[in-house]
Scaffold this motif. Sequence first.
Motif, PDB file in Angstrom:
ATOM      1  N   GLU A 180      41.402 184.228  17.826  1.00 28.75           N
ATOM      2  CA  GLU A 180      41.365 184.222  19.541  1.00 28.75           C
ATOM      3  C   GLU A 180      42.338 184.957  19.431  1.00 28.75           C
ATOM      4  O   GLU A 180      44.119 184.895  19.127  1.00 28.75           O
ATOM      5  N   ALA A 181      41.742 186.032  19.965  1.00 33.84           N
ATOM      6  CA  ALA A 181      43.065 187.782  20.381  1.00 33.84           C
ATOM      7  C   ALA A 181      42.690 187.541  21.642  1.00 33.84           C
ATOM      8  O   ALA A 181      42.311 188.299  22.171  1.00 33.84           O
ATOM      9  N   ASN A 182      44.204 186.748  22.173  1.00 33.72           N
ATOM     10  CA  ASN A 182      44.059 187.119  24.032  1.00 33.72           C
ATOM     11  C   ASN A 182      45.389 187.781  23.817  1.00 33.72           C
ATOM     12  O   ASN A 182      47.041 187.110  24.362  1.00 33.72           O
ATOM     13  N   GLN A 183      45.362 188.812  24.178  1.00 34.05           N
ATOM     14  CA  GLN A 183      46.549 189.627  24.979  1.00 34.05           C
ATOM     15  C   GLN A 183      47.062 190.564  23.727  1.00 34.05           C
ATOM     16  O   GLN A 183      48.658 190.748  23.823  1.00 34.05           O
ATOM     17  N   GLN A 184      46.923 189.924  22.516  1.00 32.02           N
ATOM     18  CA  GLN A 184      47.734 189.721  21.212  1.00 32.02           C
ATOM     19  C   GLN A 184      46.580 190.191  19.745  1.00 32.02           C
ATOM     20  O   GLN A 184      46.148 189.086  19.859  1.00 32.02           O
ATOM     21  N   ASP A 185      46.627 190.494  19.501  1.00 33.45           N
ATOM     22  CA  ASP A 185      45.966 190.127  18.001  1.00 33.45           C
ATOM     23  C   ASP A 185      45.769 190.016  17.152  1.00 33.45           C
ATOM     24  O   ASP A 185      47.135 189.026  17.560  1.00 33.45           O
ATOM     25  N   ALA A 186      44.805 188.916  16.681  1.00 28.19           N
ATOM     26  CA  ALA A 186      45.416 187.819  15.548  1.00 28.19           C
ATOM     27  C   ALA A 186      44.553 188.528  14.537  1.00 28.19           C
ATOM     28  O   ALA A 186      43.914 188.786  14.068  1.00 28.19           O
ATOM     29  N   GLY A 187      45.529 187.082  13.069  1.00 27.63           N
ATOM     30  CA  GLY A 187      44.892 187.299  12.238  1.00 27.63           C
ATOM     31  C   GLY A 187      44.866 186.449  11.284  1.00 27.63           C
ATOM     32  O   GLY A 187      45.220 185.248  11.553  1.00 27.63           O
ATOM     33  N   ALA A 188      43.988 186.403  10.020  1.00 29.99           N
ATOM     34  CA  ALA A 188      43.765 184.886   9.119  1.00 29.99           C
ATOM     35  C   ALA A 188      43.187 185.129   7.402  1.00 29.99           C
ATOM     36  O   ALA A 188      42.875 185.690   6.987  1.00 29.99           O
ATOM     37  N   VAL A 189      43.597 184.213   7.083  1.00 26.21           N
ATOM     38  CA  VAL A 189      43.500 184.449   5.839  1.00 26.21           C
ATOM     39  C   VAL A 189      42.786 183.594   5.057  1.00 26.21           C
ATOM     40  O   VAL A 189      42.748 181.939   5.638  1.00 26.21           O
ATOM     41  N   ALA A 190      41.029 183.557   4.727  1.00 27.32           N
ATOM     42  CA  ALA A 190      40.341 182.356   4.187  1.00 27.32           C
ATOM     43  C   ALA A 190      39.903 182.764   2.758  1.00 27.32           C
ATOM     44  O   ALA A 190      39.243 183.681   2.157  1.00 27.32           O
ATOM     45  N   ASN A 191      40.093 181.598   2.094  1.00 29.51           N
ATOM     46  CA  ASN A 191      39.472 182.191   0.399  1.00 29.51           C
ATOM     47  C   ASN A 191      39.961 182.930   0.369  1.00 29.51           C
ATOM     48  O   ASN A 191      39.167 183.530  -0.765  1.00 29.51           O
ATOM     49  N   GLY A 192      41.367 183.887   0.199  1.00 32.74           N
ATOM     50  CA  GLY A 192      41.143 184.937   0.256  1.00 32.74           C
ATOM     51  C   GLY A 192      41.013 186.172   0.272  1.00 32.74           C
ATOM     52  O   GLY A 192      40.878 187.208   0.262  1.00 32.74           O
ATOM     53  N   VAL A 193      40.452 186.367   1.631  1.00 35.86           N
ATOM     54  CA  VAL A 193      39.648 186.835   2.641  1.00 35.86           C
ATOM     55  C   VAL A 193      40.403 187.350   3.774  1.00 35.86           C
ATOM     56  O   VAL A 193      40.821 185.888   4.576  1.00 35.86           O
ATOM     57  N   TYR A 194      40.953 188.111   4.150  1.00 36.33           N
ATOM     58  CA  TYR A 194      41.774 189.249   5.100  1.00 36.33           C
ATOM     59  C   TYR A 194      40.619 189.395   6.205  1.00 36.33           C
ATOM     60  O   TYR A 194      39.840 189.832   6.040  1.00 36.33           O
ATOM     61  N   MET A 195      41.098 188.781   7.591  1.00 36.68           N
ATOM     62  CA  MET A 195      40.092 189.377   8.536  1.00 36.68           C
ATOM     63  C   MET A 195      41.571 189.386   9.854  1.00 36.68           C
ATOM     64  O   MET A 195      42.408 189.154   9.440  1.00 36.68           O
ATOM     65  N   VAL A 196      41.004 190.179  11.025  1.00 35.37           N
ATOM     66  CA  VAL A 196      41.949 190.549  11.731  1.00 35.37           C
ATOM     67  C   VAL A 196      41.323 191.031  13.041  1.00 35.37           C
ATOM     68  O   VAL A 196      39.645 191.844  12.805  1.00 35.37           O
ATOM     69  N   LEU A 197      41.398 190.224  13.893  1.00 34.63           N
ATOM     70  CA  LEU A 197      39.694 190.601  15.254  1.00 34.63           C
ATOM     71  C   LEU A 197      41.611 191.045  16.603  1.00 34.63           C
ATOM     72  O   LEU A 197      42.207 190.386  16.766  1.00 34.63           O
ATOM     73  N   SER A 198      41.195 191.715  16.853  1.00 36.24           N
ATOM     74  CA  SER A 198      42.225 192.478  17.943  1.00 36.24           C
ATOM     75  C   SER A 198      41.545 192.832  19.337  1.00 36.24           C
ATOM     76  O   SER A 198      40.409 192.251  19.137  1.00 36.24           O
ATOM     77  N   THR A 199      42.523 192.813  20.450  1.00 38.03           N
ATOM     78  CA  THR A 199      42.171 192.639  21.821  1.00 38.03           C
ATOM     79  C   THR A 199      40.824 193.506  22.125  1.00 38.03           C
ATOM     80  O   THR A 199      40.774 193.042  23.466  1.00 38.03           O
ATOM     81  N   GLY A 200      40.414 194.101  21.851  1.00 38.08           N
ATOM     82  CA  GLY A 200      38.965 195.379  21.654  1.00 38.08           C
ATOM     83  C   GLY A 200      38.195 194.588  21.341  1.00 38.08           C
ATOM     84  O   GLY A 200      37.094 195.340  21.917  1.00 38.08           O
ATOM     85  N   GLY A 201      38.477 193.361  20.405  1.00 36.51           N
ATOM     86  CA  GLY A 201      37.386 193.411  20.309  1.00 36.51           C
ATOM     87  C   GLY A 201      36.711 193.472  19.386  1.00 36.51           C
ATOM     88  O   GLY A 201      34.878 193.083  18.155  1.00 36.51           O
ATOM     89  N   GLN A 202      37.218 194.553  18.639  1.00 35.60           N
ATOM     90  CA  GLN A 202      36.815 194.939  16.643  1.00 35.60           C
ATOM     91  C   GLN A 202      37.162 193.908  15.975  1.00 35.60           C
ATOM     92  O   GLN A 202      38.746 193.509  15.704  1.00 35.60           O
ATOM     93  N   ILE A 203      37.151 193.510  14.409  1.00 39.02           N
ATOM     94  CA  ILE A 203      36.473 192.973  13.346  1.00 39.02           C
ATOM     95  C   ILE A 203      36.765 193.052  12.162  1.00 39.02           C
ATOM     96  O   ILE A 203      35.716 193.999  12.162  1.00 39.02           O
ATOM     97  N   SER A 204      37.588 193.459  11.757  1.00 39.70           N
ATOM     98  CA  SER A 204      37.742 194.046   9.916  1.00 39.70           C
ATOM     99  C   SER A 204      38.201 192.595   9.452  1.00 39.70           C
ATOM    100  O   SER A 204      38.436 191.628   9.277  1.00 39.70           O
ATOM    101  N   ALA A 205      37.571 192.693   7.710  1.00 41.15           N
ATOM    102  CA  ALA A 205      37.517 191.459   6.186  1.00 41.15           C
ATOM    103  C   ALA A 205      38.076 192.917   5.127  1.00 41.15           C
ATOM    104  O   ALA A 205      37.225 193.294   5.472  1.00 41.15           O
ATOM    105  N   ASN A 206      38.740 191.982   4.589  1.00 45.31           N
ATOM    106  CA  ASN A 206      39.119 192.530   2.927  1.00 45.31           C
ATOM    107  C   ASN A 206      39.389 191.625   1.976  1.00 45.31           C
ATOM    108  O   ASN A 206      39.850 190.336   2.792  1.00 45.31           O
ATOM    109  N   MET A 207      39.006 191.981   1.003  1.00 42.78           N
ATOM    110  CA  MET A 207      39.472 191.124  -0.260  1.00 42.78           C
ATOM    111  C   MET A 207      40.544 191.519  -0.639  1.00 42.78           C
ATOM    112  O   MET A 207      40.285 192.571  -1.146  1.00 42.78           O
TER     113      MET A 207
END
Length: 242
Positions: free
Chosen positions: A215-242
């Motif tokens: 959930e990116a609400n007025q602030q970017d959000a990030g998470a780690v899931a099974n060694g995969v790093y993810m970022v969702l920006s407040t502009g709706g852009q999402i990216s992931a990396n291992m």
Amino acid sequence: MSTLTNRRSSAVRTLAGSALAAALLVSTATACSSPSPANQTAAPAATPTTPSAQGTTRPAAAPSAPTAPDTAAPAAPPAPGTAPPAATPTTRHTTTPPAAPPKGTSPVRTQKLVDGSTAEIRATGNQNYVAKIVNNGTEYGTLETHDSDAGVDFNDMFIVLSMDGTAHSWMGGGHQGPGTFKLAGGWTAKVTKIGELHYRAQILGNDGAVNGTLEANQQDAGAVANGVYMVLSTGGQISANM
């Protein structure tokens, strides 16, 4: 008539004079006799009373006088003797604010990022961390965990600060939402716009089930899931990396 009156008056005077004389004699006799019996009575009464009184009072006073000083003397020394030891330890125990400095922040730990900048990471307590992004002495922003991983999009450089205090960064690979996108590690992200500067990404597994939400609400959000790093920006852009 005048002769009788004169005789009566002279007789009255004679009687009055004799009465006066008798009264004077009586008073004189009383005055003379009273001192001697009084002195005799007073002397014996005074003499026995005084010694007996002194004899009775002094034995009683003598024991009580020593006991009062003996009780007062021990009571006075302990009070001054006890006060100084109690004061000294208390002051030294109060001087224990070494616990305060470690509580606020731990020593800085630096970590190089993919674009050459540095993340200065500090512990903020309760297993949370803050990362200050610095390049050539200039601070560009901060990233802080609040009981969950944190992420940020710095001009197409994505950073995830995880709950263990480590930072992971990568460049590019972003997808602009809303939409559904394949991510690294076999994950799928379904990005939805909720409002202004507010996007939500459902992270789907291979079976299509929702395994988590960003959930990116007025602030970017990030998470780690099974060694995969993810970022969702407040502009709706999402990216992931291992």
